[in-house]
Design a protein around this motif. Structure first.
Motif, mmCIF file in Angstrom:
data_model
loop_
_atom_site.group_PDB
_atom_site.id
_atom_site.type_symbol
_atom_site.label_atom_id
_atom_site.label_comp_id
_atom_site.label_asym_id
_atom_site.label_seq_id
_atom_site.Cartn_x
_atom_site.Cartn_y
_atom_site.Cartn_z
ATOM 1 N N PRO A 48 0.845 -1.195 0.000
ATOM 2 C CA PRO A 48 0.000 0.000 0.000
ATOM 3 C C PRO A 48 0.884 1.251 0.000
ATOM 4 O O PRO A 48 1.866 1.322 0.740
ATOM 5 C CB PRO A 48 -0.798 -0.117 1.303
ATOM 6 N N ASP A 52 -2.274 6.632 0.580
ATOM 7 C CA ASP A 52 -3.346 6.086 -0.251
ATOM 8 C C ASP A 52 -4.422 5.589 0.711
ATOM 9 O O ASP A 52 -4.407 4.435 1.150
ATOM 10 C CB ASP A 52 -2.820 4.959 -1.129
ATOM 11 N N LEU A 53 -5.333 6.482 1.062
ATOM 12 C CA LEU A 53 -6.320 6.178 2.098
ATOM 13 C C LEU A 53 -7.174 4.970 1.753
ATOM 14 O O LEU A 53 -7.505 4.165 2.628
ATOM 15 C CB LEU A 53 -7.191 7.398 2.378
ATOM 16 N N SER A 54 -7.510 4.806 0.503
ATOM 17 C CA SER A 54 -8.317 3.666 0.092
ATOM 18 C C SER A 54 -7.577 2.352 0.367
ATOM 19 O O SER A 54 -8.134 1.422 0.944
ATOM 20 C CB SER A 54 -8.665 3.788 -1.389
ATOM 21 N N ALA A 55 -6.328 2.283 -0.047
ATOM 22 C CA ALA A 55 -5.529 1.072 0.171
ATOM 23 C C ALA A 55 -5.339 0.798 1.656
ATOM 24 O O ALA A 55 -5.437 -0.345 2.104
ATOM 25 C CB ALA A 55 -4.177 1.193 -0.524
ATOM 26 N N TRP A 56 -5.081 1.840 2.433
ATOM 27 C CA TRP A 56 -4.852 1.638 3.867
ATOM 28 C C TRP A 56 -6.146 1.311 4.603
ATOM 29 O O TRP A 56 -6.136 0.517 5.547
ATOM 30 C CB TRP A 56 -4.133 2.836 4.480
ATOM 31 N N ASN A 57 -7.259 1.893 4.178
ATOM 32 C CA ASN A 57 -8.536 1.540 4.811
ATOM 33 C C ASN A 57 -8.864 0.071 4.555
ATOM 34 O O ASN A 57 -9.376 -0.621 5.441
ATOM 35 C CB ASN A 57 -9.663 2.451 4.333
ATOM 36 N N GLU A 58 -8.545 -0.405 3.352
ATOM 37 C CA GLU A 58 -8.745 -1.815 3.045
ATOM 38 C C GLU A 58 -7.843 -2.681 3.931
ATOM 39 O O GLU A 58 -8.283 -3.691 4.478
ATOM 40 C CB GLU A 58 -8.441 -2.061 1.569
ATOM 41 N N LYS A 61 -9.194 -2.761 7.455
ATOM 42 C CA LYS A 61 -10.363 -3.648 7.571
ATOM 43 C C LYS A 61 -9.918 -5.108 7.622
ATOM 44 O O LYS A 61 -10.380 -5.879 8.465
ATOM 45 C CB LYS A 61 -11.331 -3.430 6.415
ATOM 46 N N SER A 121 -0.842 5.669 6.725
ATOM 47 C CA SER A 121 -2.283 5.474 6.551
ATOM 48 C C SER A 121 -3.092 6.743 6.763
ATOM 49 O O SER A 121 -4.310 6.708 6.820
ATOM 50 C CB SER A 121 -2.787 4.362 7.487
ATOM 51 N N SER A 123 -3.608 11.109 5.711
ATOM 52 C CA SER A 123 -3.543 11.968 4.521
ATOM 53 C C SER A 123 -2.523 13.074 4.707
ATOM 54 O O SER A 123 -2.544 14.066 3.999
ATOM 55 C CB SER A 123 -4.914 12.578 4.243
#
Length: 124
Positions: A48, A52-58, A61, A121, A123
């Protein structure tokens, strides 16, 4: 490609002698993590990218789900704390995808690694 990455990681691992003791998450990232987690390189390594907030949020999770499976959730802590704690365990042990234990920062403490995870993770 994976073998090239492993060789490169170990060369970096043994070539860095700087201590991570007093560094911020960004400082430690800049010294030890940028090669594999920079936006331009992360996809090549399957890592990640920083910020990259999307990648880190995934990843958070998935980490939380792993903690639930292992029954290692700390009930009085927020979900994000549990996710980061699980990501810390992954960072400490490395991954089967090629990340060596603690990345390339053998001197990093748990606190150092958490600060790097939080920096990557966010911004910031």
């Amino acid at each position: 490609m994976r073998i090239l990455y492993l060789i490169f990681s170990f060369v970096l691992f043994f070539s860095f002698s700087l201590s991570a003791e007093s560094g911020s998450g960004k400082d430690i990232f800049d010294r030890y993590c940028t090669v594999c987690h920079s936006p331009g390189m992360a996809s090549m390594f399957g890592a990640p990218a920083a910020q990259d907030l999307s990648a880190w949020n995934e990843r958070k999770k998935l980490a939380y789900d792993r903690a639930v499976e292992k029954n290692s959730i700390v009930a009085d802590k927020p979900k994000d704390w549990n996710s980061i704690n699980e990501l810390l365990e992954t960072a400490k042990s490395g991954t089967d995808k090629g990340m060596p234990p603690k990345g390339t920062c053998s001197d990093c403490t748990d606190e150092n690694l958490v600060s790097v995870i939080e920096f990557m993770s966010s911004s910031e």
